[in-house]
Design an enzyme around this catalytic site. Structure first.
Site, PDB file in Angstrom:
ATOM      1  N   ASP A  69      37.706  34.105  35.216  1.00  0.00           N
ATOM      2  CA  ASP A  69      37.869  35.518  34.884  1.00  0.00           C
ATOM      3  C   ASP A  69      38.144  35.665  33.392  1.00  0.00           C
ATOM      4  O   ASP A  69      38.631  34.742  32.736  1.00  0.00           O
ATOM      5  CB  ASP A  69      38.961  36.175  35.727  1.00  0.00           C
ATOM      6  N   GLU A 128      41.690  41.881  36.711  1.00  0.00           N
ATOM      7  CA  GLU A 128      42.944  42.624  36.757  1.00  0.00           C
ATOM      8  C   GLU A 128      42.739  44.064  37.235  1.00  0.00           C
ATOM      9  O   GLU A 128      43.703  44.776  37.477  1.00  0.00           O
ATOM     10  CB  GLU A 128      43.611  42.628  35.371  1.00  0.00           C
TER      11      GLU A 128
END
Length: 375
Positions: A69, A128
């Site tokens: 990520d 997120e």
């Protein structure tokens, strides 16, 4: 590259944290670096602000996937690093800069060394929030290059450098954001009888929400409802017309998530009737549990235990949320914790993961890919 080159890369990435689906500089940095590698076996495709990078094998029978990520968090950094965030109010406070540096390290090796099977590197935006894994999974590129199995790692400040931690089965919880808006009737503090006070209603609601885990969830299951933010009112002598509650829900089972939401909705409806107000619930960003597939996880743990420079810890499940769970829902694979030994935890303004973990992870993953990709 020099041994510490990926530490330097991590530091450069640390300077430019960006929020989900805004990772323009990050994507450009990744592309610029990848363009310096030998291109004979590489195929690169962009997806929104993320990347797919395929290393073509010499005689492939399967594709191995690795996901990193790439987004940061809306946190003002307090590390006093010389390479501190250059983006005010933003920080790589969850270690995604480490994840990217590790991914680039492994990619570099396989751009320079042949492997029989294909390897797919996925640099995913918006972990997120609002969530990049699910739409990336549904993309035409992923459908074309779908890996046969996939894995990812996440830095863990609580574990020492040189260790990894994982388990078969459930690793991370089901998670959901929670936003509740209340609208009543404001007015002068001297005339409360002519108003419907939303600060009082919000306080009552917060108290009632805490009964759900205690009385509506199986004690042998686990759930957490956290209210992290309350907003209401304007000044001290005006009764609030509006209030807003923001929080999260975390459960170890999908069934408990459904039950918790049913109870939240019932309680909110009761507050609406009792306080003669309007309410609205928004669950925002929701992530599926991270469930490590038994066979591939067991095989990786056995492989890792054979490595002399890695300590394998069998951990318990955590109430952490991770949208990598969507990928594991459709593709066999696993996720593991990477020990980075920091005094401060994830999402903290002073998080300082130990950079020695970068080379350890690159070495472990490279060896594992060679093991899996040359069978």
């Amino acid at each position: 590259m020099a041994e510490n080159e990926f530490v330097k890369i991590r530091r450069e990435l640390h300077k430019i944290p960006e929020l989900g689906f805004q990772e323009v500089k990050t994507q450009r940095f990744l592309l610029d670096y990848i363009n310096t590698l030998p291109q004979e076996r590489l195929e690169v495709k962009t997806w929104k602000t993320g990347l797919f990078v395929k290393v073509h094998g010499t005689n492939p029978t399967k594709t191995i996937g690795y996901r990193a990520d790439i987004d940061g968090l809306p946190i003002t950094e307090e590390t006093n690093y010389s390479f501190q965030s250059q983006h005010e109010g933003l920080m790589h406070a969850c270690g995604h800069d480490m994840h990217m540096a590790i991914g680039l390290g492994v990619l570099t090796y396989f751009a320079q060394h042949e492997i029989k099977d294909n390897v797919l590197f996925i640099f995913q935006p918006a972990e997120e929030g609002p969530g990049g894994a699910q739409p990336m999974l549904q993309s035409d590129i992923m459908k074309e290059w779908l890996p046969d199995f996939i894995f990812a790692l996440h830095v863990a400040p609580e574990y020492p450098v040189g260790s990894i931690a994982l388990k078969e089965g459930l690793l991370f919880a089901n998670t959901s954001e929670l936003f509740i808006d209340l609208k009543g009737k404001g007015g002068h503090a001297a005339y409360p009888h002519t108003t419907n006070d939303m600060v009082v209603a919000a306080c009552q609601l917060v108290s009632q929400l805490q009964t759900i885990v205690a009385r509506n969830v199986d004690p042998l299951d686990s759930a957490v409802i956290t209210v992290g933010k309350i907003q209401g009112g304007t000044v001290q002598n005006i009764i609030a017309e509006r209030a807003r509650i923001e929080g999260t829900i975390r459960t170890l089972s999908p069934e408990s998530m459904t039950r918790v939401k049913e109870r939240i909705e019932a309680i909110v409806k009761g507050v609406e009737v009792g306080y003669q107000c309007e309410t609205a619930i928004d669950y925002g960003c929701m992530y599926h549990q991270v469930y490590n597939h038994h066979e591939v996880t067991r095989e990786f743990m056995e492989f890792a235990k054979e490595q002399t420079d890695v300590d394998v810890i069998e951990c318990k499940e955590a109430m952490t949320g991770e949208d990598f769970g969507y990928m594991l829902k459709d593709i066999p694979g696993f996720m593991f914790w990477l020990g980075v030994q920091s005094e401060y935890g994830l999402h903290h303004a002073k998080l300082q993961p130990h950079e020695g973990a970068i080379d350890i992870a690159i070495s472990l993953i490279t060896k594992y890919f060679e093991h899996k990709g040359n069978q």
